[in-house]
Design an enzyme around this catalytic site. Sequence first.
Site, short mmCIF file in Angstrom:
data_model
loop_
_atom_site.label_atom_id
_atom_site.label_comp_id
_atom_site.label_asym_id
_atom_site.label_seq_id
_atom_site.Cartn_x
_atom_site.Cartn_y
_atom_site.Cartn_z
N HIS A 262 -1.74 7.89 -2.25
CA HIS A 262 -1.83 7.64 -0.80
C HIS A 262 -3.07 8.35 -0.27
O HIS A 262 -3.40 9.44 -0.69
CB HIS A 262 -0.59 8.17 -0.08
CG HIS A 262 -0.40 7.55 1.26
ND1 HIS A 262 -1.07 8.01 2.38
CD2 HIS A 262 0.34 6.50 1.66
CE1 HIS A 262 -0.73 7.26 3.41
NE2 HIS A 262 0.12 6.33 3.01
N ASP A 313 5.85 1.87 -1.00
CA ASP A 313 5.94 0.55 -1.64
C ASP A 313 6.67 0.59 -2.97
O ASP A 313 7.23 -0.41 -3.42
CB ASP A 313 4.52 -0.01 -1.84
CG ASP A 313 3.90 -0.38 -0.50
OD1 ASP A 313 2.70 -0.11 -0.30
OD2 ASP A 313 4.62 -0.91 0.37
#
Length: 372
Positions: A262, A313
């Site tokens: 991320h 996700d």
Amino acid sequence: TEAIPTIYKGLAGVVVDTTAISKVVPETNSLTYRGYAVQDLAAHCSFEEVAYLLWHGELPTPAQLELLCQRERAARRADRSLLSLLAKMPDNCHPMDVVRTAISYLGAEDPAEDDNSPSENLAKALRMTAVLPTIVAADFRRRRGQDPIAPHSHLGFAENFLNMCFGEVPDPAVVTAFEVSLILYAEHSFNASTFAARVVTSTLSDIYSAVTAAIGALKGPLHGGANEAVMHDMLEIGDPDRAEEWLLGKLAAKDKVMGFGHRVYKNGDSRVPTMKAALHDVAAATGGEKWVRMYDILEKAMAGATGIAPNLDFPTGPAYYLMGFDVEMFTPMFVMSRITGWTAHIIEQGASNSLIRPLSEYSGVPQRSVVA
Ligand code: SDX
């Protein structure tokens, strides 16, 4: 020679504006929407309440929630011209292209398209939020050769979408897990798709154009498209016992492993524990333990090999798969949630009234003349 200014590729680490909508705190691994921890919202609120919170800055009173739900339920129907447009879309075009086209069409048919007043934009935000599930469910069924199922105004947002997809409201554990995913996906400060929406809004263009730009950004596998890529990878792996070997092979090939890493969270995505619990609930309700086992093996192998943690996700992919959705519908479902965050930012950016236009450092050939 002029001093070359510092270049912040990808705007990494650059603070370009303030926002009062959400706060991402990597140090404490936390995310708050209008001051409320997202974990609390996922545990105690409906998606409708969270949408209201993002748009208005406060959780709704019972009367405000009642009014929001009435308006949302009344705006779910996709009119005949929109449904016939969707039916004309190429059979196997990407579902994100269907969603992008639908929003673009809604703008084209809205006589007040260019009225950017906050009250008008709030009404448009609610309309898009209400009709997107109808569009996504119709496309999901079209691809399966099934006729669309009309929205039911006596069902909540999450239940109604599941009913429009599968013809029934599934096990409560599945409904809850789906609603949790909607709340966790709703908002995340200046992520690429939200920032795209803000750039478009900063030129005083309309909300439909801004949302269309955001959908284009979210489609990419480095962003929203990752939830589909995660499930494609898991299906390719097939057997949990092959997971570690597969992952190490990807890393050896210098490939990115989708669902991990991320830009902002460097010690793990604050939303993952809540969605991982939801995945466990869905797996228990649908007999999907195999995917939970594969999840655990991949997470452990990635941590051991790179120290990189999963992002939202990663648990969402297998959870949506176990709910019965075709993988290609995962990112359109992300849009159904993130439309609330995008439109909150569009309204906030519209009020700030400042054109977003960064600089660039020239790296091309020196100036030269056209030889007559
Ligand atoms: C979302 O921004 C948001 O908030 C997005 C989002 C939201 O709610 O809006 O949270 C939703 O988009 C989540 C992210 C979904 N994307 C993926 O899962 C795709 C895989 N992830 C990577 O592409 C990557 O982690 C990014 C794009 C998410 C972030 O990348 P960064 O911050 O630009 O970091 P990087 O790519 O420069 O990686 C730093 C290092 C690199 O090693 P080196 O090249 O320096 O040696 O870490 C490695 C990378 O190779 N790395 C990975 C990796 N992620 C980072 N290596 C393998 N697999 C990965 N997934």
